[in-house]
Scaffold this motif. Structure first.
Motif, PDB file in Angstrom:
ATOM      1  N   GLY A   1      -4.004  -5.336   7.520  1.00 61.30           N
ATOM      2  CA  GLY A   1      -4.325  -4.501   6.376  1.00 61.30           C
ATOM      3  C   GLY A   1      -3.140  -3.707   5.877  1.00 61.30           C
ATOM      4  N   THR A   2      -3.280  -3.221   4.651  1.00 61.61           N
ATOM      5  CA  THR A   2      -2.311  -2.291   4.079  1.00 61.61           C
ATOM      6  C   THR A   2      -3.093  -1.113   3.517  1.00 61.61           C
ATOM      7  OG1 THR A   2      -0.407  -2.080   2.576  1.00 61.61           O
ATOM      8  CG2 THR A   2      -2.209  -3.492   1.836  1.00 61.61           C
ATOM      9  N   LEU A   3      -2.665   0.092   3.858  1.00 58.29           N
ATOM     10  CA  LEU A   3      -3.425   1.296   3.518  1.00 58.29           C
ATOM     11  C   LEU A   3      -3.088   1.780   2.118  1.00 58.29           C
ATOM     12  CD1 LEU A   3      -5.301   3.662   4.319  1.00 58.29           C
ATOM     13  CD2 LEU A   3      -3.283   4.787   5.309  1.00 58.29           C
ATOM     14  N   VAL A   4      -4.130   1.996   1.336  1.00 60.30           N
ATOM     15  CA  VAL A   4      -4.005   2.596   0.012  1.00 60.30           C
ATOM     16  C   VAL A   4      -4.698   3.954   0.049  1.00 60.30           C
ATOM     17  CG1 VAL A   4      -4.667   2.412  -2.411  1.00 60.30           C
ATOM     18  CG2 VAL A   4      -3.885   0.376  -1.171  1.00 60.30           C
ATOM     19  N   THR A   5      -3.965   4.999  -0.280  1.00 57.63           N
ATOM     20  CA  THR A   5      -4.519   6.347  -0.321  1.00 57.63           C
ATOM     21  C   THR A   5      -4.346   6.899  -1.726  1.00 57.63           C
ATOM     22  OG1 THR A   5      -3.917   6.706   1.996  1.00 57.63           O
ATOM     23  CG2 THR A   5      -4.459   8.648   0.682  1.00 57.63           C
ATOM     24  N   VAL A   6      -5.474   7.256  -2.344  1.00 56.60           N
ATOM     25  CA  VAL A   6      -5.449   7.803  -3.693  1.00 56.60           C
ATOM     26  C   VAL A   6      -5.841   9.274  -3.590  1.00 56.60           C
ATOM     27  CG1 VAL A   6      -6.258   7.588  -6.061  1.00 56.60           C
ATOM     28  CG2 VAL A   6      -6.133   5.557  -4.584  1.00 56.60           C
ATOM     29  N   SER A   7      -4.873  10.129  -3.809  1.00 56.61           N
ATOM     30  CA  SER A   7      -5.113  11.549  -3.616  1.00 56.61           C
ATOM     31  C   SER A   7      -4.080  12.349  -4.387  1.00 56.61           C
ATOM     32  CB  SER A   7      -5.025  11.898  -2.127  1.00 56.61           C
ATOM     33  OG  SER A   7      -5.130  13.289  -1.921  1.00 56.61           O
ATOM     34  N   SER A   8      -4.511  13.524  -4.842  1.00 64.51           N
ATOM     35  CA  SER A   8      -3.577  14.421  -5.506  1.00 64.51           C
ATOM     36  C   SER A   8      -2.997  15.414  -4.501  1.00 64.51           C
ATOM     37  CB  SER A   8      -4.274  15.159  -6.649  1.00 64.51           C
ATOM     38  OG  SER A   8      -5.438  15.802  -6.178  1.00 64.51           O
TER      39      SER A   8
ATOM     40  N   GLY B   1       0.811  -1.202   0.000  1.00 66.87           N
ATOM     41  CA  GLY B   1       0.000   0.000   0.000  1.00 66.87           C
ATOM     42  C   GLY B   1       0.849   1.258   0.000  1.00 66.87           C
ATOM     43  N   GLY B   2       0.193   2.392  -0.173  1.00 70.87           N
ATOM     44  CA  GLY B   2       0.901   3.660  -0.177  1.00 70.87           C
ATOM     45  C   GLY B   2       0.036   4.768  -0.708  1.00 70.87           C
ATOM     46  N   LEU B   3       0.679   5.898  -0.950  1.00 71.56           N
ATOM     47  CA  LEU B   3      -0.006   7.078  -1.490  1.00 71.56           C
ATOM     48  C   LEU B   3       0.248   7.134  -2.993  1.00 71.56           C
ATOM     49  CD1 LEU B   3      -1.467   9.819  -1.177  1.00 71.56           C
ATOM     50  CD2 LEU B   3       0.784  10.828  -0.687  1.00 71.56           C
ATOM     51  N   VAL B   4      -0.819   7.297  -3.751  1.00 69.15           N
ATOM     52  CA  VAL B   4      -0.691   7.365  -5.206  1.00 69.15           C
ATOM     53  C   VAL B   4      -1.674   8.401  -5.731  1.00 69.15           C
ATOM     54  CG1 VAL B   4      -2.355   5.486  -5.563  1.00 69.15           C
ATOM     55  CG2 VAL B   4      -0.628   5.956  -7.310  1.00 69.15           C
ATOM     56  N   GLN B   5      -1.321   9.039  -6.818  1.00 68.88           N
ATOM     57  CA  GLN B   5      -2.204  10.030  -7.425  1.00 68.88           C
ATOM     58  C   GLN B   5      -3.325   9.337  -8.206  1.00 68.88           C
ATOM     59  OE1 GLN B   5       0.241  12.665  -9.788  1.00 68.88           O
ATOM     60  NE2 GLN B   5       0.753  13.922  -8.006  1.00 68.88           N
ATOM     61  N   PRO B   6      -4.437  10.009  -8.366  1.00 64.03           N
ATOM     62  CA  PRO B   6      -5.503   9.448  -9.203  1.00 64.03           C
ATOM     63  C   PRO B   6      -4.969   9.094 -10.587  1.00 64.03           C
ATOM     64  CG  PRO B   6      -6.331  11.330  -7.989  1.00 64.03           C
ATOM     65  CD  PRO B   6      -4.849  11.287  -7.738  1.00 64.03           C
ATOM     66  N   GLY B   7      -5.392   7.930 -11.069  1.00 62.39           N
ATOM     67  CA  GLY B   7      -4.892   7.437 -12.352  1.00 62.39           C
ATOM     68  C   GLY B   7      -3.657   6.586 -12.240  1.00 62.39           C
ATOM     69  N   GLY B   8      -3.052   6.550 -11.066  1.00 62.65           N
ATOM     70  CA  GLY B   8      -1.830   5.777 -10.874  1.00 62.65           C
ATOM     71  C   GLY B   8      -2.095   4.308 -10.594  1.00 62.65           C
ATOM     72  N   SER B   9      -1.010   3.586 -10.316  1.00 59.66           N
ATOM     73  CA  SER B   9      -1.081   2.144 -10.098  1.00 59.66           C
ATOM     74  C   SER B   9      -0.353   1.742  -8.821  1.00 59.66           C
ATOM     75  CB  SER B   9      -0.440   1.395 -11.277  1.00 59.66           C
ATOM     76  OG  SER B   9      -1.125   1.648 -12.481  1.00 59.66           O
ATOM     77  N   LEU B  10      -0.802   0.652  -8.243  1.00 61.23           N
ATOM     78  CA  LEU B  10      -0.126   0.003  -7.126  1.00 61.23           C
ATOM     79  C   LEU B  10      -0.308  -1.500  -7.275  1.00 61.23           C
ATOM     80  CD1 LEU B  10      -1.124   1.993  -3.883  1.00 61.23           C
ATOM     81  CD2 LEU B  10       1.166   1.829  -4.870  1.00 61.23           C
ATOM     82  N   ARG B  11       0.631  -2.261  -6.733  1.00 58.86           N
ATOM     83  CA  ARG B  11       0.457  -3.697  -6.664  1.00 58.86           C
ATOM     84  C   ARG B  11       0.539  -4.144  -5.211  1.00 58.86           C
ATOM     85  NH1 ARG B  11       4.044  -8.663  -9.153  1.00 58.86           N
ATOM     86  NH2 ARG B  11       5.467  -7.981  -7.479  1.00 58.86           N
ATOM     87  N   LEU B  12      -0.520  -4.725  -4.728  1.00 56.15           N
ATOM     88  CA  LEU B  12      -0.543  -5.266  -3.375  1.00 56.15           C
ATOM     89  C   LEU B  12      -0.097  -6.728  -3.417  1.00 56.15           C
ATOM     90  CD1 LEU B  12      -3.945  -3.889  -2.025  1.00 56.15           C
ATOM     91  CD2 LEU B  12      -1.698  -2.781  -2.101  1.00 56.15           C
ATOM     92  N   SER B  13       0.601  -7.142  -2.367  1.00 56.71           N
ATOM     93  CA  SER B  13       1.040  -8.523  -2.225  1.00 56.71           C
ATOM     94  C   SER B  13       0.485  -9.109  -0.939  1.00 56.71           C
ATOM     95  CB  SER B  13       2.575  -8.599  -2.185  1.00 56.71           C
ATOM     96  OG  SER B  13       3.141  -8.081  -3.356  1.00 56.71           O
ATOM     97  N   CYS B  14       0.230 -10.391  -0.962  1.00 54.96           N
ATOM     98  CA  CYS B  14      -0.199 -11.112   0.239  1.00 54.96           C
ATOM     99  C   CYS B  14       0.591 -12.419   0.273  1.00 54.96           C
ATOM    100  CB  CYS B  14      -1.688 -11.388   0.198  1.00 54.96           C
ATOM    101  SG  CYS B  14      -2.305 -12.345   1.613  1.00 54.96           S
ATOM    102  N   GLU B  15       1.632 -12.427   1.082  1.00 54.10           N
ATOM    103  CA  GLU B  15       2.465 -13.618   1.208  1.00 54.10           C
ATOM    104  C   GLU B  15       1.870 -14.532   2.271  1.00 54.10           C
ATOM    105  OE1 GLU B  15       6.510 -12.753   2.024  1.00 54.10           O
ATOM    106  OE2 GLU B  15       7.144 -14.855   1.938  1.00 54.10           O
TER     107      GLU B  15
END
Length: 124
Positions: A117-124, A8-22
């Protein structure tokens, strides 16, 4: 039995992230497994799941075409590739195994196993 979510992390709208679950203590395709999320002040949502035993794959309608779930048996890990992210995707994302997963539905089983959990924040 343990599930460890990350990515998880902070990403701008339109961006991408890949979450993993080991996962450990079992093989990633032993059970139906998937992703849930919970946004601030809202209830938990089912996002996507995969069940290798019955060849089922499910996505929440609002993430279809943007999110892709996958398994890597060699790394014993489940992924959620999230593209074209929107502010409404902001949430804590959880992985869970031994859930109920079909092509048109997913839900908890009552004996499911959860990662943190892992936090995903989508914000400009």
């Amino acid at each position: 039995v343990q599930l460890q979510a990350s990515g998880g992390g902070l990403v701008q709208p339109g961006g991408s992230l890949r979450l993993s679950c080991e996962v450990s203590g079992f093989t990633v395709d032993d059970y139906a497994i998937g992703w849930f999320r919970q946004a601030p002040g809202k209830g938990r949502e089912e996002i996507s799941c995969i069940s290798s035993s019955i060849n089922a794959l499910h996505y929440k309608e609002s993430v279809k075409g943007r999110f892709t779930i996958s398994l890597d048996n060699g790394k014993n890990t489940m992924y959620l590739q999230m593209n074209r992210l929107k502010p409404e995707d902001t949430a804590v994302y959880y992985c869970a195994a031994d859930i109920i997963c079909g092509n048109y539905y997913m839900t908890t089983s009552g004996h499911d196993k959860w990662g943190q959990g892992t936090l995903v924040t989508v914000s400009s």
